[in-house]
Write an enzyme that holds these catalytic residues in place. Structure first.
Site, PDB file in Angstrom:
ATOM      1  NE  ARG A 157      -2.087   1.920   3.397  1.00 56.03           N
ATOM      2  CZ  ARG A 157      -1.683   1.685   4.670  1.00 56.03           C
ATOM      3  NH1 ARG A 157      -2.207   0.714   5.465  1.00 56.03           N
ATOM      4  NH2 ARG A 157      -0.820   2.483   5.467  1.00 56.03           N
ATOM      5  CG  HIS A 209      -6.177   2.341   6.550  1.00 55.42           C
ATOM      6  ND1 HIS A 209      -6.280   1.041   5.880  1.00 55.42           N
ATOM      7  CD2 HIS A 209      -7.483   2.874   7.053  1.00 55.42           C
ATOM      8  CE1 HIS A 209      -7.523   0.856   6.457  1.00 55.42           C
ATOM      9  NE2 HIS A 209      -8.326   1.749   7.101  1.00 55.42           N
ATOM     10  CE1 TYR A 227       1.408   2.399   8.744  1.00 55.36           C
ATOM     11  CE2 TYR A 227       0.301   4.246   9.955  1.00 55.36           C
ATOM     12  CZ  TYR A 227       0.323   3.428   8.861  1.00 55.36           C
ATOM     13  OH  TYR A 227      -0.375   3.469   7.657  1.00 55.36           O
TER      14      TYR A 227
HETATM   15  C1  LIG Z   1     -14.577  -6.127  12.167  1.00 54.26           C
HETATM   16  C2  LIG Z   1     -13.631  -4.915  11.843  1.00 54.26           C
HETATM   17  N1  LIG Z   1     -12.687  -4.684  12.712  1.00 54.26           N
HETATM   18  C3  LIG Z   1     -12.018  -3.634  12.301  1.00 54.26           C
HETATM   19  C4  LIG Z   1     -12.151  -2.787  11.465  1.00 54.26           C
HETATM   20  C5  LIG Z   1     -11.425  -1.201  11.332  1.00 54.26           C
HETATM   21  N2  LIG Z   1     -10.730  -1.504  10.133  1.00 54.26           N
HETATM   22  C6  LIG Z   1     -10.912  -1.005   8.731  1.00 54.26           C
HETATM   23  S1  LIG Z   1      -9.900  -1.211   7.753  1.00 54.26           S
HETATM   24  C7  LIG Z   1      -8.893  -2.100   8.728  1.00 54.26           C
HETATM   25  C8  LIG Z   1      -7.551  -2.768   8.275  1.00 54.26           C
HETATM   26  C9  LIG Z   1      -7.623  -4.080   7.199  1.00 54.26           C
HETATM   27  O1  LIG Z   1      -6.475  -4.379   6.882  1.00 54.26           O
HETATM   28  P1  LIG Z   1      -6.465  -5.316   5.608  1.00 54.26           P
HETATM   29  O2  LIG Z   1      -7.338  -6.359   5.716  1.00 54.26           O
HETATM   30  O3  LIG Z   1      -5.064  -5.611   5.567  1.00 54.26           O
HETATM   31  O4  LIG Z   1      -6.820  -4.305   4.333  1.00 54.26           O
HETATM   32  P2  LIG Z   1      -6.095  -3.143   3.610  1.00 54.26           P
HETATM   33  O5  LIG Z   1      -6.531  -1.819   4.259  1.00 54.26           O
HETATM   34  O6  LIG Z   1      -4.870  -3.087   4.031  1.00 54.26           O
HETATM   35  O7  LIG Z   1      -6.327  -3.193   2.248  1.00 54.26           O
HETATM   36  C10 LIG Z   1      -9.214  -2.045  10.019  1.00 54.26           C
HETATM   37  C11 LIG Z   1      -8.677  -2.729  11.290  1.00 54.26           C
HETATM   38  C12 LIG Z   1     -13.585  -2.844  10.678  1.00 54.26           C
HETATM   39  N3  LIG Z   1     -13.860  -2.125   9.770  1.00 54.26           N
HETATM   40  N4  LIG Z   1     -14.097  -4.042  10.927  1.00 54.26           N
END
Ligand SMILES: Cc1ncc(C[n+]2csc(CCOP(=O)(O)OP(=O)(O)O)c2C)c(N)n1
Ligand SMILES: [Mg+2]
Length: 358
Positions: A256, A260, A269
């Site tokens: 990425r 985020h 970080y």
């Molecule tokens: C059940 C749940 N827990 C926490 C979140 C908060 N949250 C949104 S995106 C994210 C990170 C997800 O990371 P990843 O699956 O690696 O996808 P990326 O954003 O890197 O594409 C988090 C923790 C959420 N939306 N749903």
């Protein structure tokens, strides 16, 4: 786990690559990647200017998203996580439709009922994003199983990030699909971060593909910034799904490059040096170098295409800014067949604050 890679950072393709992608489709895939990158950049800027509330970008991951979508058929169902606007654009979703959605205005197909980046399209078989992560994994497995029972020649593909595999739904979905031989592709974009959580703090094993194997699912790891490796993996997986031998998990290793979301500051970080290293493996740059050596693309074409995209997006933003918000009544409509009295009462009381509202 062996990682499949055909296209190196200089854009030269390994002789082992047996792809049959027509030149026109490759060029279109590249154009969709450029379009996606441009729109994502503009959405982040619009959020900074206060025109929209929130934006997420697929900067650095356009290759794995567009190549995977391009290897499917339009009849296949896509379950996005949120960073897959490139798949929508590949299927023909227009910048104007996307920008109306990002504004959540009266022309947004979901009337602003979700956050920006929570897109979907019934016409394009793209299921609407939902905020709780991983919930779509069992849904995709179930949808694919239904396709199998109905003897349809289609599959479902579910995108998710590597961080999302820590949720129970991932394991439930994989086990169900494996056991029922559901024609589903689990497509993990391993971009190495879940917001600020690096993979080494997310799971104790070395990769996600081995988790698929543990469930008895054919699993492969590919260079996610290599258009050809991703396209081949999805094409083969689709074939396997249709032959009835079960689901496939694809782990696309990528990065990425951006934040985020617009609520994040990655400089706290991770190092700038790490990001710079990954910019050298940029999927857009790699495919562009390949297309240029093949005589399929050049700097003039890029300039002309980007100018066209910019003016289309400028116009779409202008239109969205002039579009009224959804009607106030959309807050209570489309949930119940008849709006219940309690909700009707709340709505009437809200209306007193917005006497002009429709
Ligand atoms: C059940 C749940 N827990 C926490 C979140 C908060 N949250 C949104 S995106 C994210 C990170 C997800 O990371 P990843 O699956 O690696 O996808 P990326 O954003 O890197 O594409 C988090 C923790 C959420 N939306 N749903
Ligand atoms: Mg991630």
């Amino acid at each position: 786990m062996k990682r499949v890679c055909y296209l190196d950072v200089n854009g030269s393709l390994s002789p082992d690559c047996m792809h049959k992608i027509p030149d026109a489709d490759l060029v279109r895939g590249y154009e969709v990647m450029l379009l996606t990158r441009h729109i994502d950049e503009r959405m982040v800027t619009l959020q900074r200017q206060g025109s929209i509330s929130f934006a997420m970008s697929s900067y650095g991951e356009e290759g794995c998203v567009v190549a995977s979508a391009a290897a499917l058929q339009l009849e296949d169902w896509i379950y996005p996580q949120y960073r897959e606007d490139g798949a929508l654009f590949w299927r023909g979703y227009t910048p104007q439709q996307y920008i109306h959605h990002m504004f959540g205005d009266s022309q947004d197909s979901i009337l602003g009922r979700q956050m920006p980046n929570h897109f979907g399209s019934r016409e394009l078989n793209i299921v609407t994003v939902s905020s709780p992560l991983a919930t779509k994994i069992p849904h995709a497995a179930g949808c694919a199983y239904a396709m199998k029972l109905q003897k349809e020649q289609t599959i479902a593909l579910c995108y998710f990030g590597e961080g999302t595999t820590s949720k129970g739904d991932f394991h439930v979905g994989l086990n169900f699909a494996a056991l029922r031989h559901a024609p589903v592709i689990f497509f993990c974009r391993n971009n190495q971060y879940a917001i600020s959580t690096k993979t080494s703090c997310q799971f104790a094993c070395s990769d996600i593909a081995s988790k698929g194997e543990a469930y008895g699912i054919t699993s492969v790891q590919v260079d996610g910034n290599d258009y050809f490796a991703v396209h081949e993996a999805v094409s083969k997986a689709r074939q396997q799904c249709l032959e009835g031998t079960g689901p496939v998990l694809i782990e696309a290793m990528t990065y990425r490059l951006g934040a985020h979301s617009t609520s994040d500051d990655p400089s706290v970080y991770r190092s700038e040096q790490e990001v710079e290293e990954w910019k050298k493996r940029d999927p857009v740059l790699r495919l562009s170098r390949y297309l240029k050596t093949k005589g399929l693309w050049d700097d003039d074409k890029e300039k002309t295409y980007l100018a066209k995209v910019k003016s289309e997006v400028d116009e779409a933003i202008k239109v969205a800014k002039a579009t009224p918000p959804p009607p106030l009544s959309s807050l209570v409509n489309d949930v119940y067949a008849t709006v219940p009295p309690s909700l009707q009462e709340e709505y009437q009381s809200l209306r007193t604050f917005f006497p002009e509202a429709t």
